[in-house]
Design a protein around this motif. Structure first.
Motif, PDB file in Angstrom:
ATOM      1  N   LEU A 126       0.765  -0.868   0.266  1.00 39.46           N
ATOM      2  CA  LEU A 126      -0.064  -0.412   0.116  1.00 39.46           C
ATOM      3  C   LEU A 126       0.833   1.239  -0.166  1.00 39.46           C
ATOM      4  O   LEU A 126       0.568   2.037  -0.328  1.00 39.46           O
ATOM      5  N   ASP A 169       1.334   3.209  -5.709  1.00 39.83           N
ATOM      6  CA  ASP A 169       1.273   4.624  -7.021  1.00 39.83           C
ATOM      7  C   ASP A 169       2.835   4.340  -7.959  1.00 39.83           C
ATOM      8  O   ASP A 169       1.683   4.971  -8.828  1.00 39.83           O
ATOM      9  N   GLU A 184      -8.803   0.723   0.590  1.00 38.56           N
ATOM     10  CA  GLU A 184      -7.499   0.317   0.422  1.00 38.56           C
ATOM     11  C   GLU A 184      -6.951  -0.958   0.129  1.00 38.56           C
ATOM     12  O   GLU A 184      -6.832  -1.349  -1.081  1.00 38.56           O
ATOM     13  N   ARG A 217      -8.141  -0.683  -3.130  1.00 42.63           N
ATOM     14  CA  ARG A 217      -7.049   0.065  -4.753  1.00 42.63           C
ATOM     15  C   ARG A 217      -5.938  -1.351  -4.784  1.00 42.63           C
ATOM     16  O   ARG A 217      -5.430  -1.640  -5.597  1.00 42.63           O
ATOM     17  N   ARG A 274      -8.228  -3.586  -7.254  1.00 49.78           N
ATOM     18  CA  ARG A 274      -7.795  -2.623  -8.584  1.00 49.78           C
ATOM     19  C   ARG A 274      -6.145  -3.515  -9.305  1.00 49.78           C
ATOM     20  O   ARG A 274      -6.200  -3.427 -10.400  1.00 49.78           O
TER      21      ARG A 274
END
Length: 408
Positions: free
Chosen positions: A226, A230, A267, A270, A273
């Motif tokens: 986490l 990005d 979270e 995310r 995905r």
């Protein structure tokens, strides 16, 4: 016998070229002469009454004889078209007019289908001893195993997620996740992924790798993923946060008690995905109960559920309570298509009436599968398919097939 003098040939006329008749010319002339000449139809004779009428007309009207005032004779009827001989179709014409067989959808038109090879048992022994000359085909048991393999390996379009949950700990939830995940990895062409979303310091990776191997490796967890999610833009970058038990890829749960319960629904979504971009099948090992922080995100993204329960009437009651809770909180479709797995971890199956459990859960789930008692699952340590009983492996195959069947 008197000799016959040769007949002198007459000299050619002046100005006419001399034509030399060869054997080819003579053969062609003979062939032309052999062709039947079409008979010209003989003129039909008019009847006697018609001739008498014409003579009377000429006698009474002399001008008609001279042709005065007579209408012009009708034009001659067109000659009848000669009848042509029927042409016999050639081989090329027959091939062109015949329909072209479909070699893709009907390959068996030209290749004889071979009988499947038997594996094991008396049929397999006979096949091996005769070098394949005697092929009795697979047994009914082998055909069932092959059917399970086809169901598990079915090609999928898109990414799917199955959540494995329970209301009580220690009843086979994590061992089911590992056993089914390893089975999916064995039969599917694409590698599956298993996510440890247990907020209570889950041990999914330890059960798949062994605690010693996990401690020796870099213990990256879902929290580390986490923090850097990005920056992950490829499967290679994602692999730095994954652990591998053969072809089963795993994301370890957080082991620190202070932060293990911090995974939220947003979270988890995310992570889901991100995983969906690289894996077609994902298993999520949930925590105990259905009300912790990440559970709403898990249920929101789940395509089907596996409800783990103990091999007792109390376990069946907990599974039934879980299904009722899901149905009453907006997850009726998930509850209706859920697969209930009852694991006999304490060797009590001989004292439990399975028919009573099935009757208790009848109509509220899609399928009920029992996992027999197996020391390879009950000791709480490493789960490997090689050491499991054939009945246990068969149960995990049935669970994996039922999961893939629910992906629509």
């Amino acid at each position: 016998m008197p000799a016959v003098p040769p007949v002198p040939s007459s000299p050619p006329e002046a100005g006419v070229p001399l034509t030399r008749r060869t054997s080819w010319a003579e053969a062609a002339a003979a062939a032309d002469a052999a062709q039947p000449v079409s008979a010209v139809p003989a003129p039909t004779r008019p009847p006697a009454a018609a001739l008498t009428a014409v003579q009377d007309t000429l006698t009474s009207d002399p001008g008609a004889a001279a042709g005065e005032g007579a209408p012009p004779p009708p034009s001659a009827a067109p000659a009848e078209a000669p009848a042509f001989r029927r042409v016999r179709p050639t081989v090329a014409d027959s091939i062109a007019e015949s329909p072209m067989p479909d070699f893709i959808s009907s390959p068996g038109l030209f290749v004889k289908e071979q009988k499947p090879r038997p594996v094991g048992g008396l049929r397999g022994a006979i096949y091996s001893m005769t070098g394949g000359a005697w092929n009795l085909g697979p047994s009914a048991k082998q055909r069932e195993e092959d059917e399970l393999a086809l169901r598990i390996s079915r090609q999928l379009q898109g990414s799917y997620n199955t959540a494995v949950l329970s209301l009580k700990g220690g009843i086979g939830k994590t061992s089911t996740t590992v056993g089914v995940g390893l089975t999916l990895a064995e039969f599917r062409g694409d590698a599956p992924c298993a996510i440890d979303a247990n907020p209570d310091s889950g041990d999914l990776v330890e059960r798949a790798l062994g605690e010693g191997i996990y401690q020796q490796s870099s213990p990256r967890t879902i929290t580390d993923l986490l923090k850097n999610i990005d920056s992950i833009d490829s499967l290679t970058a994602l692999a730095r946060y994954m652990h591998h038990a053969g072809r089963l890829h795993l994301i370890a749960g957080e082991q620190d008690p202070e932060v293990s319960d911090s995974l939220t629904a947003a979270e988890y979504l995310r992570i889901r995905r991100l995983i969906s971009s690289y894996y077609s099948v994902a298993l999520t090992d949930c925590g105990t109960g259905v009300t912790h922080n990440a559970m709403s995100g898990i249920l929101q993204s789940a395509d089907n559920l596996v409800i783990a329960a103990g091999y007792a009437v109390s376990g069946a009651k907990r599974a039934r309570s879980t299904l009722h809770w899901l149905a009453s909180h907006g997850y009726e479709e998930l509850a209706r298509n859920a697969v209930v797995v009852i694991t006999d971890k304490d060797a009590v199956s001989s004292r439990v009436d399975k028919d009573a459990i099935e009757e208790h859960l009848a109509g509220i789930c899609r399928e009920l599968i029992a996992v027999p008692h197996d020391r390879g699952v009950a000791d709480g340590d490493l789960v490997t398919l090689d050491v499991l009983k054939p009945e246990t492996r068969r149960a995990y195959k049935e669970i994996a097939a039922a999961i893939v069947d629910g992906y629509r």
